[in-house]
Design a protein around this motif. Structure first.
Motif, PDB file in Angstrom:
ATOM      1  N   GLN A   1       0.845  -1.163   0.000  1.00 54.95           N
ATOM      2  CA  GLN A   1       0.000   0.000   0.000  1.00 54.95           C
ATOM      3  C   GLN A   1       0.899   1.236   0.000  1.00 54.95           C
ATOM      4  O   GLN A   1       1.851   1.316   0.755  1.00 54.95           O
ATOM      5  N   LEU A   2       0.561   2.185  -0.853  1.00 59.36           N
ATOM      6  CA  LEU A   2       1.319   3.422  -0.970  1.00 59.36           C
ATOM      7  C   LEU A   2       0.350   4.586  -0.831  1.00 59.36           C
ATOM      8  O   LEU A   2      -0.649   4.654  -1.538  1.00 59.36           O
ATOM      9  N   LEU A   3       0.640   5.488   0.087  1.00 55.71           N
ATOM     10  CA  LEU A   3      -0.184   6.658   0.308  1.00 55.71           C
ATOM     11  C   LEU A   3       0.699   7.898   0.190  1.00 55.71           C
ATOM     12  O   LEU A   3       1.740   7.984   0.841  1.00 55.71           O
ATOM     13  N   ILE A   4       0.284   8.833  -0.653  1.00 54.86           N
ATOM     14  CA  ILE A   4       0.999  10.102  -0.802  1.00 54.86           C
ATOM     15  C   ILE A   4       0.015  11.209  -0.472  1.00 54.86           C
ATOM     16  O   ILE A   4      -1.076  11.263  -1.046  1.00 54.86           O
ATOM     17  N   SER A   5       0.385  12.071   0.473  1.00 58.81           N
ATOM     18  CA  SER A   5      -0.517  13.158   0.835  1.00 58.81           C
ATOM     19  C   SER A   5       0.206  14.497   0.774  1.00 58.81           C
ATOM     20  O   SER A   5       1.412  14.578   0.988  1.00 58.81           O
ATOM     21  N   GLN A   6      -0.568  15.522   0.481  1.00 55.63           N
ATOM     22  CA  GLN A   6      -0.093  16.900   0.415  1.00 55.63           C
ATOM     23  C   GLN A   6      -1.204  17.756   0.999  1.00 55.63           C
ATOM     24  O   GLN A   6      -2.364  17.597   0.634  1.00 55.63           O
ATOM     25  N   ARG A   7      -0.854  18.627   1.917  1.00 56.26           N
ATOM     26  CA  ARG A   7      -1.871  19.489   2.525  1.00 56.26           C
ATOM     27  C   ARG A   7      -1.240  20.803   2.966  1.00 56.26           C
ATOM     28  O   ARG A   7      -0.023  20.872   3.135  1.00 56.26           O
ATOM     29  N   PRO A   8      -2.054  21.816   3.165  1.00 57.35           N
ATOM     30  CA  PRO A   8      -1.504  23.095   3.613  1.00 57.35           C
ATOM     31  C   PRO A   8      -0.815  22.949   4.966  1.00 57.35           C
ATOM     32  O   PRO A   8      -1.233  22.134   5.791  1.00 57.35           O
ATOM     33  N   GLN A   9       0.216  23.742   5.156  1.00 59.89           N
ATOM     34  CA  GLN A   9       0.934  23.710   6.416  1.00 59.89           C
ATOM     35  C   GLN A   9      -0.031  24.061   7.535  1.00 59.89           C
ATOM     36  O   GLN A   9      -0.861  24.954   7.409  1.00 59.89           O
ATOM     37  N   GLU A  82       3.757  13.864   2.716  1.00 63.33           N
ATOM     38  CA  GLU A  82       4.019  12.618   3.419  1.00 63.33           C
ATOM     39  C   GLU A  82       3.823  11.459   2.453  1.00 63.33           C
ATOM     40  O   GLU A  82       2.828  11.410   1.733  1.00 63.33           O
ATOM     41  N   ILE A  83       4.789  10.559   2.438  1.00 60.33           N
ATOM     42  CA  ILE A  83       4.682   9.321   1.668  1.00 60.33           C
ATOM     43  C   ILE A  83       4.751   8.185   2.681  1.00 60.33           C
ATOM     44  O   ILE A  83       5.697   8.111   3.466  1.00 60.33           O
ATOM     45  N   ILE A  84       3.746   7.325   2.652  1.00 61.87           N
ATOM     46  CA  ILE A  84       3.709   6.176   3.553  1.00 61.87           C
ATOM     47  C   ILE A  84       3.646   4.919   2.698  1.00 61.87           C
ATOM     48  O   ILE A  84       2.777   4.795   1.827  1.00 61.87           O
ATOM     49  N   PHE A  85       4.576   4.014   2.934  1.00 62.22           N
ATOM     50  CA  PHE A  85       4.570   2.735   2.226  1.00 62.22           C
ATOM     51  C   PHE A  85       4.446   1.621   3.253  1.00 62.22           C
ATOM     52  O   PHE A  85       5.239   1.546   4.196  1.00 62.22           O
TER      53      PHE A  85
END
Length: 109
Positions: A1-9, A82-85
């Motif tokens: 499972q690979l999750l990539i997230s991007q969000r405002p600081q 954040e990248i979570i593998f």
């Protein structure tokens, strides 16, 4: 499972265990954090007496550095990334290593 997230600081990233070994890594010309592990709940077996009395077992979440989860996170231009593998078998196709996660991060704009 690979999750990539991007969000405002804003609020901090996903919390990690206080005993987790955080490694500072270079992602192009910025610094990021790499950590291996995840929060886990140990298997709990209730006794018949506890169940009969309507008691629930107390669950203690612990940080497990061997959980098979890798996290790479960094900040850039007021954004949090954040990248979570999750994967614990390096012999299967698609397994990602720390250098792989860094390479993915370096391609993100």
């Amino acid at each position: 499972q690979l999750l990539i997230s991007q969000r405002p600081q804003g609020p901090d990233f996903q919390k990690i265990g206080g005993e987790a070994l955080v490694e500072i890594v270079a992602i192009g010309d910025i610094s990021g954090e790499y950590v291996s592990g995840a929060w886990t709940i140990p298997e709990v077996k209730s006794s018949r007496d506890e169940i009969a009395k309507g008691q629930s077992p107390t669950l203690e979440i612990t940080w497990d550095p061997e959980a098979g989860v890798q996290i790479l996170r960094w900040q850039k231009d007021q954004l949090l990334f954040e990248i979570i593998f999750a994967g614990n078998n390096p012999e299967i196709s698609g397994y990602l290593t720390k250098p792989d996660l860094i390479a993915i991060a370096e391609t993100m704009h």
